[in-house]
Structure formats: C-alpha cells, structure tokens
Scaffold this motif. Structure first.
Motif, PDB file in Angstrom:
ATOM      1  N   UNK A   1      -0.194  22.856  53.230  1.00  0.00           N
ATOM      2  CA  UNK A   1       0.964  22.067  53.619  1.00  0.00           C
ATOM      3  C   UNK A   1       1.198  22.267  55.113  1.00  0.00           C
ATOM      4  N   UNK A   2       1.360  21.171  55.812  1.00  0.00           N
ATOM      5  CA  UNK A   2       1.498  21.185  57.269  1.00  0.00           C
ATOM      6  C   UNK A   2       2.929  21.467  57.747  1.00  0.00           C
ATOM      7  N   UNK A   3       3.919  21.214  56.905  1.00  0.00           N
ATOM      8  CA  UNK A   3       5.321  21.309  57.314  1.00  0.00           C
ATOM      9  C   UNK A   3       5.693  22.737  57.703  1.00  0.00           C
ATOM     10  N   UNK A   4       6.641  22.832  58.622  1.00  0.00           N
ATOM     11  CA  UNK A   4       7.196  24.118  59.028  1.00  0.00           C
ATOM     12  C   UNK A   4       8.591  23.885  59.566  1.00  0.00           C
ATOM     13  N   UNK A   5       9.364  24.943  59.672  1.00  0.00           N
ATOM     14  CA  UNK A   5      10.692  24.832  60.266  1.00  0.00           C
ATOM     15  C   UNK A   5      10.507  24.589  61.766  1.00  0.00           C
ATOM     16  N   UNK A   6      10.674  23.331  62.174  1.00  0.00           N
ATOM     17  CA  UNK A   6      10.429  22.977  63.569  1.00  0.00           C
ATOM     18  C   UNK A   6      11.693  22.473  64.276  1.00  0.00           C
ATOM     19  N   UNK A   7      12.848  22.645  63.625  1.00  0.00           N
ATOM     20  CA  UNK A   7      14.101  22.175  64.202  1.00  0.00           C
ATOM     21  C   UNK A   7      14.487  20.788  63.731  1.00  0.00           C
ATOM     22  N   UNK A   8      13.542  20.083  63.113  1.00  0.00           N
ATOM     23  CA  UNK A   8      13.870  18.771  62.557  1.00  0.00           C
ATOM     24  C   UNK A   8      14.186  18.929  61.074  1.00  0.00           C
ATOM     25  N   UNK A   9      14.459  17.837  60.432  1.00  0.00           N
ATOM     26  CA  UNK A   9      14.796  17.852  59.023  1.00  0.00           C
ATOM     27  C   UNK A   9      13.615  18.310  58.170  1.00  0.00           C
ATOM     28  N   UNK A  10      13.928  19.037  57.105  1.00  0.00           N
ATOM     29  CA  UNK A  10      12.955  19.336  56.058  1.00  0.00           C
ATOM     30  C   UNK A  10      13.196  18.259  55.009  1.00  0.00           C
ATOM     31  N   UNK A  11      12.166  17.458  54.753  1.00  0.00           N
ATOM     32  CA  UNK A  11      12.293  16.274  53.914  1.00  0.00           C
ATOM     33  C   UNK A  11      11.507  16.496  52.625  1.00  0.00           C
ATOM     34  N   UNK A  12      12.176  16.298  51.496  1.00  0.00           N
ATOM     35  CA  UNK A  12      11.561  16.528  50.198  1.00  0.00           C
ATOM     36  C   UNK A  12      11.595  15.238  49.387  1.00  0.00           C
ATOM     37  N   UNK A  13      10.430  14.855  48.903  1.00  0.00           N
ATOM     38  CA  UNK A  13      10.309  13.713  47.996  1.00  0.00           C
ATOM     39  C   UNK A  13       9.840  14.250  46.658  1.00  0.00           C
ATOM     40  N   UNK A  14      10.589  13.933  45.613  1.00  0.00           N
ATOM     41  CA  UNK A  14      10.152  14.253  44.255  1.00  0.00           C
ATOM     42  C   UNK A  14       9.173  13.173  43.817  1.00  0.00           C
ATOM     43  N   UNK A  15       8.221  13.531  42.945  1.00  0.00           N
ATOM     44  CA  UNK A  15       7.235  12.550  42.500  1.00  0.00           C
ATOM     45  C   UNK A  15       7.979  11.378  41.853  1.00  0.00           C
ATOM     46  N   UNK A  16       7.416  10.179  41.923  1.00  0.00           N
ATOM     47  CA  UNK A  16       6.034   9.827  42.213  1.00  0.00           C
ATOM     48  C   UNK A  16       5.776   9.652  43.711  1.00  0.00           C
TER      49      UNK A  16
END
Length: 138
Positions: free
Chosen positions: A1-16
C-alpha cells in the motif's frame, strides 16, 4: 500500500472497487442529489476521509476512521488526498448525520462521472483488510 500520513486526507473506500460499480455509485450520488434538490447535482464516488492525528501512524488512523463509520466490509482501499489529486481527482466533504466523515471523489465540477477506470485501478492497488472487521467491530 502506497498511502502514508502525508498531511492530506486519509481516504477509505469500502468495497466494491470495480469500475462499473464505482460508476453506479457516482450515478446514485447524482440521482440522490437531484432528489434532495442539490443544484447542480454531482457525480461522485462515496468514501470516508479524515486526517492523521498527532503521533498517529497510518494504521492507527485507518483503525480509528473505520470505527467511526457505520459502513462495514472486510476489504477497504486506502489512498490519500495527495494520491487522488495527483491522478486529477478532487475530494469534497459531503457529511450526513449518519456519516459525518462522508466525502465524494470526482472531477471538478462533478458534472460528469469520474474516470472510474483510473479510480478503480488506484483503489485496487491500495486494497487492504479492514482492521475494524478483524477486531469484530465492523
């Protein structure tokens, strides 16, 4: 997973995460906006989003955010606002009483369905297990 705490929003999508299902979700958003009298109605894919808190790593943020939503599912995709914007997407707040962390992903001015093939690929590359599911909370 590429995401990290970078100061921007942490965005979560539930499947699908499939492109045709993302397109259906964007159309449903448009239809719901029309029904509610939102002018102009928007095409957007539903996600939840928040920020990393001081001293919190990405995993802790994901756990906290997934516990604060009524959404459920075993699989989630996690990206950041930075990652979305790099691909040409926008992220707008769309809170509801039921889902105060609800946001929409689309392309400004949200007047046409987003490039769901690009979004689906980005989400697919960043899929992971829902930590709240693993703990029995979701």
């Amino acid at each position: 997973m590429e995401a990290e705490c970078d100061g921007s929003e942490v965005v979560i999508r539930f499947s699908p995460f499939l492109a045709h299902r993302l397109e259906e979700n964007a159309q449903d958003t448009f239809d719901d906006d029309q029904d509610r009298g939102v002018n102009p109605p928007r095409y957007g894919v539903s996600v939840i989003a928040g920020y990393c808190e001081d001293g919190e790593d990405l995993e802790a943020t994901i756990t906290r955010l997934t516990k604060q939503t009524t959404l459920r599912g075993k699989r989630i995709a996690v990206v950041t606002g930075t990652m979305l914007r790099r691909e040409g997407f926008d992220l707008v707040k769309d809170p509801t009483t039921k889902e105060p962390l609800h946001h929409l992903v689309g392309e400004d001015p949200f007047s046409a369905p987003p490039r769901v093939d690009v979004l689906a690929s980005l989400l697919d590359d960043n899929r992971t297990g829902n930590p709240a599911w693993m703990e029995g909370a979701a």
